[in-house]
Design an enzyme around this catalytic site. Structure first.
Site, short mmCIF file in Angstrom:
data_model
loop_
_atom_site.label_atom_id
_atom_site.label_comp_id
_atom_site.label_asym_id
_atom_site.label_seq_id
_atom_site.Cartn_x
_atom_site.Cartn_y
_atom_site.Cartn_z
N ASN A 1 0.87 -1.19 0.00
CA ASN A 1 0.00 0.00 0.00
C ASN A 1 0.90 1.24 0.00
O ASN A 1 1.51 1.56 1.02
CB ASN A 1 -0.92 -0.02 1.24
N TRP A 2 0.96 1.87 -1.15
CA TRP A 2 1.87 3.03 -1.29
C TRP A 2 1.32 4.29 -0.62
O TRP A 2 2.01 5.29 -0.54
CB TRP A 2 2.11 3.32 -2.77
N SER B 1 3.51 -1.97 10.55
CA SER B 1 4.94 -2.04 10.82
C SER B 1 5.58 -3.36 10.38
O SER B 1 6.45 -3.90 11.07
CB SER B 1 5.24 -1.75 12.30
P1 13P Z 1 3.11 0.52 7.79
O1 13P Z 1 3.60 -0.78 7.18
O2 13P Z 1 3.85 1.71 7.31
O3 13P Z 1 3.00 0.42 9.27
O4 13P Z 1 1.61 0.73 7.23
C1 13P Z 1 0.70 -0.29 7.31
C2 13P Z 1 -0.49 0.09 6.52
O5 13P Z 1 -1.22 0.99 6.89
C3 13P Z 1 -0.74 -0.63 5.26
O6 13P Z 1 -2.02 -0.38 4.77
#
Ligand code: 13P
Length: 244
Positions: A8-9, A205
């Site tokens: 998810n960019w 994360s």
């Molecule tokens: P992170 O991997 O940056 O924590 O984001 C997770 C996210 O919201 C994917 O949709």
């Protein structure tokens, strides 16, 4: 069973050139055990093409056409060959104020139009026992009235809000417990046979160093990766974990 790894960019990268480059690098990743899906900003969707990677929209509206300024319909995505849409991401719930009622409309309209819907759910805090109730209500409200026969196109992305972008992912033991809880909730909604077919992903994360333990968690069919999907090397390492 192949794992689903979604990048998810969010609202990145800044230019089409960077988007094309990042996508090209992702499409060069060799994997036998995972299905890669990229969710770029809407405007990049028509520019990114690969036989190996599927595309997802980061959102979708609940009407098929007419006067809705700024919105993108399920039919528009389908006509572009985009078969997945993310709905209910916590950043949209919190920043833009999307509520369960709106998300429910989007889920239903997207599924009805033949899209595969990745519904993001997750609690804001995980202390005490209250969050279980929150999670159950959220899932039930978001899926209210979804036809059983369309549930095969539904994917649940469990993304606890406190774990997103914080470098504090969930403990694998807690993820296992939550995956079981989500499955039970799906069972209440759809019955056993259908509930067992719905895939559950984890997001929050995810990094190359922790991807493995989440992928090995019983009941978890893949990952929804935010930040690390913007770094081609990290994204590759995460995907490579599925091939080990
Ligand atoms: P992170 O991997 O940056 O924590 O984001 C997770 C996210 O919201 C994917 O949709």
């Amino acid at each position: 069973m192949r794992k689903i790894i979604i990048g998810n960019w969010k609202m990145n990268p800044k230019t089409t050139e960077e988007a094309k480059k990042l996508f090209r690098k992702a499409s060069e990743i060799k994997t036998k055990k995972s299905e890669i899906i990229i969710a770029p900003p809407f405007i990049y969707l028509p520019l990114l093409k690969s036989r190996k990677i599927k595309l997802a929209a980061q959102d979708v509206f609940y009407k098929q056409e007419d006067a809705y300024t700024g919105e993108i319909s399920p039919a528009m995505l389908k006509s572009l060959g985009v078969n997945y849409a993310l709905v209910g991401h916590s950043e949209r719930r919190m920043e833009i104020g999307e509520d369960d009622e709106l998300i429910n409309k989007k889920v239903k309209a997207g599924l009805k139009a033949g899209l595969k819907i990745i519904l993001a759910v997750g609690e804001k805090q995980r202390d005490g026992e209250e969050f279980w109730k929150f999670l159950k209500n959220q899932i039930k409200s978001d899926l209210r009235g979804v036809q059983k026969k369309l549930a095969k196109n539904l994917i649940i992305a469990y993304e606890p809000v406190w774990a997103i972008g914080t470098k504090k992912p969930i403990y694998p033991g807690d993820l296992l417990e939550t995956a079981i809880f989500i499955r039970r909730t799906l069972l209440d909604i759809f019955g056993r046979k259908i509930a067992l077919t719905v895939k559950i992903l984890y997001g929050g994360s995810v990094e190359p160093e922790n991807a493995r333990e989440f992928l090995e968690t019983e009941g978890i069919s893949g990952l929804l990766v935010g930040n690390a999907s913007l770094d081609a090397e990290k994204f590759k390492k995460i995907i490579k974990e599925t091939d080990k």
